[in-house]
Design a protein around this motif. Structure first.
Motif, mmCIF file in Angstrom:
data_model
loop_
_atom_site.group_PDB
_atom_site.id
_atom_site.type_symbol
_atom_site.label_atom_id
_atom_site.label_comp_id
_atom_site.label_asym_id
_atom_site.label_seq_id
_atom_site.Cartn_x
_atom_site.Cartn_y
_atom_site.Cartn_z
ATOM 1 N N MET A 1 69.163 -12.421 7.269
ATOM 2 C CA MET A 1 69.383 -12.960 8.599
ATOM 3 C C MET A 1 69.685 -14.448 8.478
ATOM 4 S SD MET A 1 69.332 -12.614 11.977
ATOM 5 C CE MET A 1 68.360 -11.150 12.359
ATOM 6 N N ALA A 2 70.934 -14.814 8.597
ATOM 7 C CA ALA A 2 71.325 -16.215 8.458
ATOM 8 C C ALA A 2 70.825 -17.029 9.641
ATOM 9 C CB ALA A 2 72.840 -16.334 8.352
ATOM 10 N N ALA A 3 70.523 -18.306 9.387
ATOM 11 C CA ALA A 3 70.039 -19.181 10.455
ATOM 12 C C ALA A 3 71.097 -19.359 11.539
ATOM 13 C CB ALA A 3 69.648 -20.534 9.878
ATOM 14 N N SER A 4 72.359 -19.243 11.151
ATOM 15 C CA SER A 4 73.458 -19.441 12.095
ATOM 16 C C SER A 4 73.866 -18.159 12.826
ATOM 17 C CB SER A 4 74.682 -19.995 11.353
ATOM 18 O OG SER A 4 75.081 -19.094 10.324
ATOM 19 N N SER A 5 73.161 -17.060 12.560
ATOM 20 C CA SER A 5 73.523 -15.778 13.165
ATOM 21 C C SER A 5 73.365 -15.818 14.687
ATOM 22 C CB SER A 5 72.641 -14.659 12.590
ATOM 23 O OG SER A 5 72.892 -13.440 13.246
ATOM 24 N N LYS A 6 74.447 -15.498 15.400
ATOM 25 C CA LYS A 6 74.417 -15.476 16.862
ATOM 26 C C LYS A 6 74.071 -14.083 17.390
ATOM 27 C CE LYS A 6 77.747 -19.249 17.374
ATOM 28 N NZ LYS A 6 79.066 -19.680 17.923
ATOM 29 N N SER A 7 74.341 -13.074 16.553
ATOM 30 C CA SER A 7 74.093 -11.700 16.989
ATOM 31 C C SER A 7 72.631 -11.307 16.831
ATOM 32 C CB SER A 7 74.960 -10.736 16.167
ATOM 33 O OG SER A 7 74.572 -10.750 14.797
ATOM 34 N N GLY A 8 71.907 -12.046 15.981
ATOM 35 C CA GLY A 8 70.515 -11.702 15.726
ATOM 36 C C GLY A 8 70.365 -10.510 14.807
ATOM 37 N N LYS A 9 71.458 -10.135 14.114
ATOM 38 C CA LYS A 9 71.425 -8.989 13.210
ATOM 39 C C LYS A 9 71.565 -9.447 11.759
ATOM 40 C CE LYS A 9 73.453 -5.777 16.568
ATOM 41 N NZ LYS A 9 74.584 -4.845 16.854
ATOM 42 N N SER A 10 70.920 -8.708 10.874
ATOM 43 C CA SER A 10 71.008 -9.006 9.446
ATOM 44 C C SER A 10 72.311 -8.477 8.876
ATOM 45 C CB SER A 10 69.832 -8.362 8.701
ATOM 46 O OG SER A 10 68.604 -8.827 9.200
ATOM 47 N N LYS A 11 72.758 -9.123 7.797
ATOM 48 C CA LYS A 11 73.910 -8.635 7.049
ATOM 49 C C LYS A 11 73.446 -8.177 5.676
ATOM 50 C CE LYS A 11 77.577 -11.339 9.256
ATOM 51 N NZ LYS A 11 78.723 -12.285 9.022
ATOM 52 N N THR A 12 74.143 -7.186 5.131
ATOM 53 C CA THR A 12 73.761 -6.629 3.834
ATOM 54 C C THR A 12 74.652 -7.197 2.734
ATOM 55 O OG1 THR A 12 73.035 -4.575 4.897
ATOM 56 C CG2 THR A 12 73.423 -4.504 2.521
ATOM 57 N N TYR A 13 74.010 -7.632 1.641
ATOM 58 C CA TYR A 13 74.733 -8.180 0.492
ATOM 59 C C TYR A 13 74.187 -7.552 -0.787
ATOM 60 C CZ TYR A 13 75.736 -11.978 3.820
ATOM 61 O OH TYR A 13 76.116 -12.719 4.910
ATOM 62 N N THR A 14 75.105 -7.320 -1.734
ATOM 63 C CA THR A 14 74.677 -6.941 -3.080
ATOM 64 C C THR A 14 74.775 -8.198 -3.932
ATOM 65 O OG1 THR A 14 75.440 -4.661 -2.830
ATOM 66 C CG2 THR A 14 75.104 -5.471 -5.081
ATOM 67 N N VAL A 15 73.639 -8.629 -4.442
ATOM 68 C CA VAL A 15 73.532 -9.944 -5.075
ATOM 69 C C VAL A 15 73.237 -9.824 -6.569
ATOM 70 C CG1 VAL A 15 72.237 -12.123 -5.095
ATOM 71 C CG2 VAL A 15 72.723 -10.967 -2.925
ATOM 72 N N ILE A 16 73.917 -10.661 -7.351
ATOM 73 C CA ILE A 16 73.585 -10.842 -8.765
ATOM 74 C C ILE A 16 72.641 -12.039 -8.825
ATOM 75 C CG2 ILE A 16 74.488 -11.367 -11.058
ATOM 76 C CD1 ILE A 16 77.181 -10.196 -10.082
ATOM 77 N N PRO A 17 71.339 -11.812 -9.011
ATOM 78 C CA PRO A 17 70.385 -12.927 -8.964
ATOM 79 C C PRO A 17 70.409 -13.769 -10.240
ATOM 80 C CG PRO A 17 69.229 -10.884 -9.413
ATOM 81 C CD PRO A 17 70.673 -10.513 -9.229
ATOM 82 N N TYR A 18 70.439 -15.095 -10.057
ATOM 83 C CA TYR A 18 70.431 -16.015 -11.186
ATOM 84 C C TYR A 18 69.056 -16.650 -11.394
ATOM 85 C CZ TYR A 18 75.599 -16.217 -11.490
ATOM 86 O OH TYR A 18 76.927 -15.920 -11.662
ATOM 87 N N ALA A 19 68.420 -17.031 -10.286
ATOM 88 C CA ALA A 19 67.172 -17.788 -10.398
ATOM 89 C C ALA A 19 66.451 -17.799 -9.062
ATOM 90 C CB ALA A 19 67.464 -19.220 -10.848
ATOM 91 N N MET A 20 65.226 -18.313 -9.104
ATOM 92 C CA MET A 20 64.415 -18.465 -7.908
ATOM 93 C C MET A 20 63.864 -19.887 -7.905
ATOM 94 S SD MET A 20 61.039 -16.267 -6.758
ATOM 95 C CE MET A 20 61.882 -14.686 -7.012
#
Length: 265
Positions: A99-118
């Motif tokens: 859920m992006a901070a800039s989301s106007k719809s209030g809905k989450s988007k789905t992403y497939t992520v290659i994680p590098y670090a935390m």
């Protein structure tokens, strides 16, 4: 469940864990802290044993006191933290709902992520990685991830990715992160800020009217600007011109805000 096994915890180890509890609890998410809680609790038992009066007194004499204003940690879902930690360790891709901070719809988007670090940055934890078929390295605030699931696909991290280099450059937004030769005037009542804790190893100081001139090679980062603003009227940027101009713009806008609201209040 992960646990830390310490067969016999002596008083020095117990004191170390007590200090670690004070230092780490404000920084780490609850999902990470739960693995350390048994050790923190054991340390408390050791320090409260009969005949350990000096140890109990010792804990009353030491505190970890952060300099910055302390905000509440952004809460991260336990399952999200566990899944992303596992993905990083096993080098697997992960699917997230964000859920992006800039989301106007209030809905989450789905992403497939290659994680590098935390990254743990004060009260916020971020996932660093990229979306498949996109070379741009991105950052996701982990408290905005509503769901995370592990995939069977391997996460290939480029050999030229270096986390320390990334921190020095990319986290400098909106500044360059480049190395600059900073020159500032510091008023007499702010001198201790640069004489007691130097800005860099090559820092040089010379006397000036009503204060000193400090030159130092530093990274141009957001944190640098915050530090300069924190010194308020006790500091003035001389060089580089770009940073000097940006500081002037910021201060002028701050003054406008106070002027505007003073009239309307």
């Amino acid at each position: 469940t992960e646990t830390m096994s310490i067969p016999t915890m002596g008083r020095h180890t117990a004191l170390t864990f007590r200090l670690a509890d004070q230092l780490m609890t404000p920084l780490l998410p609850a999902a990470s802290l739960k693995y350390l809680k048994p050790s923190f609790q054991e340390a408390e038992k050791v320090l409260n044993r009969k005949g350990e009066r000096k140890n109990r007194q010792w804990t009353k004499k030491i505190r970890v006191v952060p300099r910055d204003m302390q905000l509440f940690k952004a809460p991260i879902r336990d399952k999200v933290m566990e899944t992303l930690s596992e993905a990083l360790y096993d080098e697997k891709q992960v699917q997230i709902e964000y859920m992006a901070a800039s989301s106007k719809s209030g809905k989450s988007k789905t992403y497939t992520v290659i994680p590098y670090a935390m990254l743990h940055r004060g009260t916020v934890t971020e996932l660093i990685g990229r979306i498949e078929a996109d070379e741009k390295i991105r950052r996701w605030m982990m408290h905005r991830i509503t769901k995370a699931s592990l995939t069977d696909t391997a996460a290939i991290i480029p050999r030229n990715f270096n986390l320390d280099d990334y921190v020095k450059t990319e986290l400098a937004y909106p500044y360059s992160g480049n190395e600059i030769l900073l020159e500032i005037w510091v008023r007499d009542d702010g001198i201790n800020h640069v004489t007691e804790t130097a800005l860099s190893q090559d820092q040089m100081i010379r006397k000036a009217k009503d204060g000193i001139i400090v030159t130092a090679t530093v990274q141009e980062t957001v944190e640098l600007k915050w530090w300069l603003l924190g010194l308020g009227e006790r500091v003035r940027v001389i060089k580089p011109e770009g940073l000097r101009s940006d500081m002037k713009r910021t201060i002028i806008e701050m003054a406008k805000n106070y002027k505007l609201h003073t009239k309307s209040e």
